[in-house]
Design an enzyme around this catalytic site. Structure first.
Site, PDB file in Angstrom:
ATOM      1  N   HIS A  49       0.847  -1.193   0.000  1.00 14.72           N
ATOM      2  CA  HIS A  49       0.000   0.000   0.000  1.00 14.72           C
ATOM      3  C   HIS A  49       0.885   1.246   0.000  1.00 14.72           C
ATOM      4  CE1 HIS A  49      -2.820   3.056   1.370  1.00 14.72           C
ATOM      5  NE2 HIS A  49      -3.766   2.258   0.898  1.00 14.72           N
ATOM      6  N   SER A 100     -10.322   7.351  -3.238  1.00 15.75           N
ATOM      7  CA  SER A 100     -11.524   8.177  -3.064  1.00 15.75           C
ATOM      8  C   SER A 100     -12.761   7.597  -3.761  1.00 15.75           C
ATOM      9  CB  SER A 100     -11.255   9.619  -3.511  1.00 15.75           C
ATOM     10  OG  SER A 100     -10.239  10.184  -2.701  1.00 15.75           O
TER      11      SER A 100
END
Ligand code: PEP
Length: 253
Positions: free
Chosen positions: A94, A213
């Site tokens: 990540h 998002s």
């Protein structure tokens, strides 16, 4: 046909008690949704409790990280075997781990090998920073992350990998990529890089998520793109209605 996969990355949020109450509601909302693989990735301390709650559902459990060594003097780390006691999936590479914890492509590669050898499905994150995006280096960056991060993986196991394309500038900013832009990165760079490593047929079988998002309101824009096979969701995965909406959008035929 690739089955879409939606994974919720809770990051460093939720105590065990808080995790229990969210999962109680989520499993009620999500358990009957078909046509999409659903994965929850709570922090390590909540894995035991959440794994018990997900028994008997089709909802999978993932960790957010692992170490590549089996055991030993690695204070603070969690081994692949320990993760595999509870989880079927693990997020690797990540951007927050790359940015704050020194996770290089080489370390990502060791972790992917370790995860696969324990039967875990790695969700391998790649994506360019804002600076790299603005200087037109997206393709070069994601191709490097794929070729080094997935080096020397047995092609017979590669089809089971999941890749998450997460432009760093879109993570937690509310500034999502457009569906079209994300799809183009997958089509022009990520899938060709996978084909270079594993062959075209295997590359076609590997699921590639978009992350950055994603919300219930914009999920359709991503899931209607031909190359995008689901989402890795951060902030919205902590909200019952948002995450449910994203999963439902992915499940649409
Ligand atoms: C993430 O952390 O992987 C992520 C995509 O976060 P967010 O959805 O909050 O942008």
């Amino acid at each position: 046909m690739r089955t879409p996969i939606v994974a919720g990355n809770w990051k460093m949020n939720k105590t065990v008690e808080e995790a229990r109450s969210l999962v109680l509601e989520m499993s009620r909302n999500l358990r009957d949704i078909k046509g999409v693989e659903i994965v929850l990735c709570p922090p390590f301390p909540a894995l035991l409790a959440v794994s018990a709650m997900l028994q008997g559902t089709d909802i999978g459990l993932g960790a957010q990280n692992l170490h590549w060594e089996e055991k030993g003097a690695f204070t603070g780390e969690v081994s692949p075997g320990m993760v595999a006691e509870f989880c079927q999936y693990v997020i690797i590479g990540h951007s927050e781990r790359r940015a704050y914890f020194g996770e290089t492509d080489e370390k990502v590669n060791r972790k992917v090998h370790a995860a696969l050898s324990h039967g875990l499905t790695p969700i391998v994150c790649v994506g360019e920073t804002e600076n790299e995006y603005e200087s037109g280096r997206t393709g070069e960056v994601v191709r490097r992350q794929i070729s080094l991060g997935l080096a020397n993986i047995d092609p017979a196991k590669a089809a089971g990998l999941v890749v998450a394309y997460e432009p760093v500038w879109a993570i937690g900013t509310g500034k999502a990529s457009s569906g079209e832009n994300a799809n183009a990165v997958l089509a022009d760079h990520i899938r060709p890089a996978l084909a270079g490593l594993f062959g075209a047929e295997t590359a076609q079988a590997i699921r590639i998520q978009y992350g950055g998002s994603v919300t219930a309101a914009n999920a359709d824009e991503f899931f209607s793109q031909p190359e995008i096979d689901g989402a890795l969701v951060g902030g919205a995965s902590l909200k019952l209605d948002e995450f449910t909406g994203i999963v439902k959008a992915a499940a649409k035929p």
